[in-house]
Design an enzyme around this catalytic site. Structure first.
Site, PDB file in Angstrom:
ATOM      1  N   SER A  10      23.910   0.900  12.318  1.00 39.85           N
ATOM      2  CA  SER A  10      22.778   0.660  13.193  1.00 39.85           C
ATOM      3  C   SER A  10      22.907   1.557  14.407  1.00 39.85           C
ATOM      4  CB  SER A  10      22.790  -0.801  13.628  1.00 39.85           C
ATOM      5  OG  SER A  10      22.172  -0.952  14.874  1.00 39.85           O
ATOM      6  N   LYS A  60      -3.163  12.461 -10.581  1.00 36.41           N
ATOM      7  CA  LYS A  60      -1.877  13.167 -10.531  1.00 36.41           C
ATOM      8  C   LYS A  60      -0.892  12.629  -9.501  1.00 36.41           C
ATOM      9  CE  LYS A  60      -4.162  16.945 -12.428  1.00 36.41           C
ATOM     10  NZ  LYS A  60      -5.399  16.179 -12.080  1.00 36.41           N
ATOM     11  N   GLU A 112      17.860  -1.764  -0.127  1.00 34.51           N
ATOM     12  CA  GLU A 112      16.582  -2.145   0.490  1.00 34.51           C
ATOM     13  C   GLU A 112      15.479  -1.149   0.153  1.00 34.51           C
ATOM     14  OE1 GLU A 112      17.234  -3.793   4.771  1.00 34.51           O
ATOM     15  OE2 GLU A 112      18.926  -2.491   4.296  1.00 34.51           O
ATOM     16  N   THR A 152      20.330 -20.488 -10.370  1.00 34.28           N
ATOM     17  CA  THR A 152      18.909 -20.718 -10.584  1.00 34.28           C
ATOM     18  C   THR A 152      18.393 -21.274  -9.270  1.00 34.28           C
ATOM     19  OG1 THR A 152      19.218 -22.954 -11.441  1.00 34.28           O
ATOM     20  CG2 THR A 152      19.132 -21.181 -13.063  1.00 34.28           C
ATOM     21  N   HIS A 153      17.206 -20.864  -8.889  1.00 31.38           N
ATOM     22  CA  HIS A 153      16.655 -21.262  -7.578  1.00 31.38           C
ATOM     23  C   HIS A 153      17.573 -20.798  -6.441  1.00 31.38           C
ATOM     24  CE1 HIS A 153      13.902 -24.212  -9.632  1.00 31.38           C
ATOM     25  NE2 HIS A 153      14.901 -24.205 -10.495  1.00 31.38           N
ATOM     26  N   ASN A 197      24.779  -1.619   6.658  1.00 35.74           N
ATOM     27  CA  ASN A 197      23.532  -2.066   6.060  1.00 35.74           C
ATOM     28  C   ASN A 197      23.337  -1.534   4.644  1.00 35.74           C
ATOM     29  OD1 ASN A 197      22.791  -3.367   8.471  1.00 35.74           O
ATOM     30  ND2 ASN A 197      22.012  -1.441   9.307  1.00 35.74           N
ATOM     31  N   SER A 224      -7.240  20.552  -5.268  1.00 32.04           N
ATOM     32  CA  SER A 224      -6.081  19.795  -5.723  1.00 32.04           C
ATOM     33  C   SER A 224      -4.854  20.678  -5.813  1.00 32.04           C
ATOM     34  CB  SER A 224      -6.372  19.194  -7.096  1.00 32.04           C
ATOM     35  OG  SER A 224      -6.623  20.234  -8.025  1.00 32.04           O
ATOM     36  N   ASN A 267     -11.183  20.875 -18.738  1.00 33.70           N
ATOM     37  CA  ASN A 267     -10.976  19.467 -19.089  1.00 33.70           C
ATOM     38  C   ASN A 267      -9.837  19.277 -20.083  1.00 33.70           C
ATOM     39  OD1 ASN A 267     -13.097  19.027 -17.414  1.00 33.70           O
ATOM     40  ND2 ASN A 267     -14.563  18.422 -18.991  1.00 33.70           N
ATOM     41  N   TYR A 298     -15.250  13.241 -18.822  1.00 39.86           N
ATOM     42  CA  TYR A 298     -14.509  13.538 -17.603  1.00 39.86           C
ATOM     43  C   TYR A 298     -15.364  13.261 -16.367  1.00 39.86           C
ATOM     44  CZ  TYR A 298     -11.819  15.968 -14.064  1.00 39.86           C
ATOM     45  OH  TYR A 298     -11.102  16.253 -12.932  1.00 39.86           O
ATOM     46  N   LYS A 336      27.327  -3.156  12.316  1.00 37.07           N
ATOM     47  CA  LYS A 336      26.472  -3.250  11.128  1.00 37.07           C
ATOM     48  C   LYS A 336      26.886  -2.299  10.004  1.00 37.07           C
ATOM     49  CE  LYS A 336      23.185  -5.317  10.703  1.00 37.07           C
ATOM     50  NZ  LYS A 336      21.835  -4.898  11.067  1.00 37.07           N
ATOM     51  N   GLN A 355      -9.346  13.483 -11.109  1.00 37.16           N
ATOM     52  CA  GLN A 355      -8.410  14.397 -10.443  1.00 37.16           C
ATOM     53  C   GLN A 355      -7.348  13.608  -9.695  1.00 37.16           C
ATOM     54  OE1 GLN A 355      -9.926  17.802  -8.116  1.00 37.16           O
ATOM     55  NE2 GLN A 355      -8.884  16.899  -6.367  1.00 37.16           N
TER      56      GLN A 355
END
Lengths: 466, 466, 466, 466
Positions: free
Chosen positions: C283, C331, C296, C161-162, C291, C22, C116, C323, C289, C328
């Site tokens: 683009s 993380k 996003e 709304t909607h 963007n 690790s 541990n 443990y 464009k 492990q």
């Protein structure tokens, strides 16, 4: 009667109605809906928006609708007397029935309110009730662990890491680990409750209302600690709902771990615990089987609660403000998770009470003698050897034991001394599981003294909690 | 009567019974269960394990039980005539009723069978039926896209990237993208079906059976294409179930994208599509609203299906072989996902039929003229300029347009030539949305020719599929 | 040197070493690891388990190792000077280097400690630091919303709304909704921090230690508020880690909603907001464009954080105590989520600062005039009509407007009176977006007065927070 | 050089650049990117869009760039020679370097291509390679199970349900269950590959291109089986990516189950399997430990792959067509899942080879004698008792055994006859684990004959597959 027909020339398509109706799900909010409406009407009267006569009439009728539902006298299938589907949700079902009872003034109930703040309110009332119940069930399970620890906590078992026997621990110590986990679970629900305890009522559709309402009045009447300040936020967000699901998922994670342990301990191989007949089942085909089904189901139901969390997270992702109909889908994950968690907490406590532990299982086990390896290493350290070296020396001794199929106790002092001259006659004192426990000195360790203190502390702390 | 009482001294605790009963969920498998039992009994008779008299009696009784359930005459609440809870699942409920009808020989139905292979069989019969229905619903939705394309596909709209207008496309071309996606969805379900189409019956509890059964006979009788070979695998795995949920999740993902587009297109700002009244709803408070609720619900229900996938993945993770009770929890995610997906596919098709598109929306829009920027760049490339440079030149011209608030068409040739001398009078020909479409040369592009060919191809291909 | 070779005759397979190492992930915990070890050594000296000479030597060497790593002088690739892989994780890498520096007494560092409790400690130190940073970034984003509201908050926009225009709101009111959401996000992180702020050090492998250590000393030295009491719980659980991921997921959900809105508002169709050049991209192929990539990406990165939450929930499900090596894997989800969230909060604030809003966008829009429909209905209610009826009446008027393509303002009083005689000349006063705002009376509504008060309150409240 | 500066007056903010750069992730696609570009250039030349001179020059330069990257000579950190960040992704990094080498004509490489179809192509080339590798690793693991079965498959072990000993099975039979599961996993990847094997190149940004390109030519040159027909679909969808992740998640689910079993079998309590030293690790503190870390890690890494699946599902939910920058986030889940799965398959095979099984573990175990209970029941059925009754009778006998702590074999015939007169002397023949196996008659059962046939079939079937 739908609540919005004015500008539409065509009725909702029957399939669309069926598809979008939430009545079958949200009908269990009828109590909350009526409770909220009553508070709303009282406030409208106090603010002179309704006359006190109107308010009283509506309130009485609402109570009577509530009773009809409780007694199963009001069919909640969404169909009107003419056989046409008329109520897409519980809110309309109640309002329709109200209007049948009191006539046109029933329509005034919705003054200065929108379904958006109404439904937000109902779910918060629901969550408050559920959280209170869940916290109380968590307390019960904690207490069950404690009372079980009182009775059989002195049993010595292997503490495991990597599911390998690691060091001896008291069963009570093991149980106390769960008591601690459950405590944090309860805290998480309480933290969530603090955020639930704000009234969204009065936010209107999303912008507030031109009526001179008193939001704090309804909040107080309904037992909230305040209002959700911003009207858009009040109808647009579902974060406390997700927080509830997350707290549920974490609690289920904890339960799944204990369930796994019960499954392991009940196996022939472990032979450490026997769950009571009342919480095990047999096999339709294998007459000898005694299966830990309840534990397996608790473990399995974890998936369901995780899934509900993912569902609501997915639903809310990337939704522009404020209310979107997607959010109707928030209820089933909540209802299902709450019922599942409550059921699992209850069954877990009942099942735990029924478990019998095999006291001698590990104390008579040659294999378990290896649990004392760390003691041996610590012994050498106390005599001055650096820990890493002591570890290596004991590792070699373990190898001898494994090869010769003997236990630590069965080796002679000479053999020990072959590996290090620091070994003397006093090693026999440490080669004992209970001695190992008593030897522990650190706070929160598995030493009988520490464990007893922890049990006392917990019992005192939980006594005050219902 | 429970199926396993022999070695137990204590009954299942009532709460444990309630907690573990699956009857309320799996009762919808009654048809599959009876179908499977009938095939099993016929095989037992063929193999002389039952007499043909016994088999016939059991078969007839099973059919009669099936009819009772279909007609609602048999209460499936798990309670016996003595008011005691007796049937933890649909399999026991049916067998109990069978035994009421035929007496002790009813007990012979379970010869050479276990609940483990029985339930595995039932779910596969269920999945087969559901997949067939879903594939057919996918076909319907594809056809709806095609017929809609036939009628309004000639409309020019902006293709978007980053939700910015990018290049003009035909509405039909946009629809065809969904037809392709749905095609892959159908393929995924068909691939899954191939793996579903194996009979687990005869695997017994997990090891097979000492009775001389004929697994291929029942497999064939039930319309399977073969057997799940290994008996442990047959009862232990749920991978095809997860595969079904995954195919459902991906299809929902596709539907959620179209739903999002309908929501956008229906906004005042987009003003491009109007969903029919029969598939929109109003607001209880805002009389002007016309909300795309069905689209929102489809988008929202995506969360539910994702959640179901996560639920079953979680349930199965790390379970040792073979059957574990956790796996009882496989049914609700399947039932819920299948019903949700089927409903969404149906509503999506119906709603799509009702949509009216605003033909002129983008052709009269100054903003949309910028869609031709790529045309301008390609124009310069055809005259010899490297693409990257042409791109930069047109970028500057766009800047001029944005600053002066004019469209490409409103700039003079001189202004163009200020940016590059390669511009000549012929640029006017390319400054037209439809010209841009016709200009496209590549296979699968949005050129009207390519689109028409694709429509023809798809119509022909789908005609043969019901 | 591995930390456990004693009883093994064969080395770890090179592929197994690579698979299980690790180091590449946990090396970023080097600072926490050294900080924890220094506190541990000081305590060992205080308790006379090490001599003060030994402790000083080890502490100095640890500091020097820390500096080597900070300066990139110590390769953290796990390979020793002999070219053999020797350090599977950062803890061994540091201890190995320590031993190179101080010789055998380096081995004493590990006295009364296990990997541990060591790793549990390091991650808590890490989480504490990260949470502090995230809460501070949340504050910054809240302040950015407030300062933006100060400058452009008076703009009137449709509340949706909607995704349908619903009622007019102030841009500041909309921003305040996010300030509230972010406040709850910060609270959730603070609640989590309370549970993080307990030291697991001294729990040993799982059972505590026979050395007379002082757990509270190290806890205090490291700035914790107490210890994780139970030694098994201390090394076995990861619930606060999941809680951190859940709080992160909810915050990302909130950010994804704002990101979605920025994407919508930046579209040609909405034309309401323009993100600064410094936070948009073009683009490679379409020169026109611009963007909203950052928005996003924020929206997209929500998936990553949701995924991390699911990952750790899955990992922990059904694991027996204490443990297990599975853990492990805790993380990367933590590191990745924390970095992602911190990045998104920062970019969101910077991007928001750069946004220019189109003030006139909705005030000149015929469509947006329909936003006043609720005003009209409330007008009728104030004149005595029940709300449901008023709603229906206005719905019909909306129909007229839509059919005739006129706005509310363009209808004559006569036409209004055709729908209800309650309409009189005073309706012209309410047919104005700003009048609608001023009309709002409820606490937390979008009325300019309420919004101004909320802004003041928030500015004061956030001033005190860094 | 960025690819789109034309219309922008301000550079991307350095933090935005860092936030949005994908170079660090997508650089591992350099090989695919160059392969795709070479095919594209060849096609452009064939179609006379580039001169053959230009094409050759670009191709050679691309190959040389590829070699530079392979040899580590080209820094892929995104910074240009002037120290400014210039390449946001691998595509620009390669094109920038190309232009350094060949000058302005390098800009022509991007003719008739967009980053949208380019990146879609690269990922498909990547997926194809990965799937091929994974399927081959699956084959290897299947073969390892088979060869292990050849050597130790005759060992009798308990088959488990509910983790309770259920019926005796051959170890080979248990292994064959995994061979079957893995076979379906391989099939799922192959089905996915069929859908991956379509070229998106030539779709342009989303609408196709006005250049007379030949999409089928590049598709064939790159080894695809066809093209993604619709140009919008080609750049907008990521369904096959999700399908890949789903197939990976299901395979990990299977591996996690075997990993769990290895963990159980390696416990002191099970004592059935010993994983080789080369695939286990010790403890830094407990010298006796031998931990099944590799199995635990495989089980734990399941969470990571589940999380990746959720991540991409979340990302794609509700995205309008066509390309959105959110989709940049598709790569890490793919890369991480593929590497994780490949690693787990490899380690699982290596570890399995190293496992030694304890042959006598269950044959000498009194407890395991209860495995024969089903045999006893079937014995009674063969003598005419209905199965449900036989089950109850044997259940009572089990009770006697448990109470008296004796095995079936230790009961006298008289005692048997006390429960049913159908018992005669011939029962001794069936009270034997191997007899039970041999007794099994059904296809796919654990009878030695069936198992041997299955092993032969599989070996033959897998021989032909590399």
């Amino acid at each position: 009667m739908s609540s919005w027909k004015g500008r539409f020339r065509e009725r909702l398509h029957p399939e669309a109605l069926r598809f979008s109706s939430s009545l079958d799900v949200d009908k269990r909010l009828f109590g909350e809906d009526i409770e909220g409406s009553i508070a709303h009407v009282s406030m409208l009267a106090k603010q002179k928006i309704l006359s006190s006569f109107e308010a009283k009439k509506i309130r009485n009728a609402l109570r009577s609708v509530g009773n009809e539902i409780k007694k199963g006298k009001l069919k909640l299938d969404g169909f009107g007397t003419n056989g046409r589907f008329v109520a897409e949700d519980i809110h309309m079902a109640i309002e329709n029935r109200l209007t049948q009872k009191v006539g046109a003034i029933g329509g005034k109930l919705h003054t200065a309110r929108s379904r958006n703040d109404q439904v937000a309110l109902d779910v918060r009332l629901y969550l408050r009730k559920e959280i209170t119940g869940i916290v109380s069930s968590i307390r019960k399970l904690q207490k069950t662990f404690l009372s079980k620890a009182d009775r059989q906590g002195y049993i010595v078992m292997p503490g495991y890491t990597h599911l390998q026997q690691a060091q001896p621990v008291l069963l009570a110590h093991h149980f106390l680990a769960y008591v601690e986990m459950l405590q944090r679970d309860a805290e998480r629900f309480s933290d969530c409750l603090r955020r639930v305890q704000k009234s969204p009522l009065g936010a209107g559709a999303l912008a507030g209302t031109p009526f001179p309402i008193d939001r704090n009045y309804t909040a107080k009447a309904l037992g909230f600690e305040g209002i959700v300040e911003n009207s858009i936020d009040a109808v647009a967000d579902r974060d406390v709902h997700i927080e509830f699901l997350s707290a549920s998922a974490i609690t289920m994670m904890h339960l799944s771990r204990f369930a796994e342990e019960l499954v392991l301990w009940s196996s022939s191989e472990w032979h450490f615990a026997e769950i009571g007949d009342a919480f095990t089942t047999g096999s339709s085909i294998m007459p000898q089987k005694k299966n830990p089904d309840m534990a397996e189901l608790i473990r399995g139901k974890t998936g369901r609660v995780y899934g509900n969390l993912v569902a609501l997270l997915t639903i809310m992702k990337g939704l522009p403000l404020a209310y979107n109909r997607d959010m109707q889908e928030d209820k089933e994950p909540l209802f299902d998770s709450s019922a599942t968690l409550a059921g699992c907490l209850q069954i877990c406590a009942l099942m735990l009470q029924s478990v019998k532990f095999n006291k001698q299982r590990f104390t008579n086990d040659r294999q378990s003698d290896l649990l004392l390896a760390t003691e041996l290493a610590d012994y050498l350290v106390r005599k001055g050897m650096p820990f890493r070296k002591a570890h290596a020396v004991v590792g070699e001794i373990v190898n001898v034991c494994v090869r010769k199929k003997v236990s630590f106790k069965e080796l002679s002092l000479k053999e020990y001394q072959r590996h290090s001259e620091l070994f003397t006659r006093d090693i026999w004192k440490i080669l004992d599981l209970r001695a190992s426990l008593q030897n522990k000195k650190s706070a929160g360790s598995t030493s009988p003294k520490e464990v007893a203190a922890a049990l006392r502390r917990w019992k005192k702390s939980l006594r005050s909690k219902s």
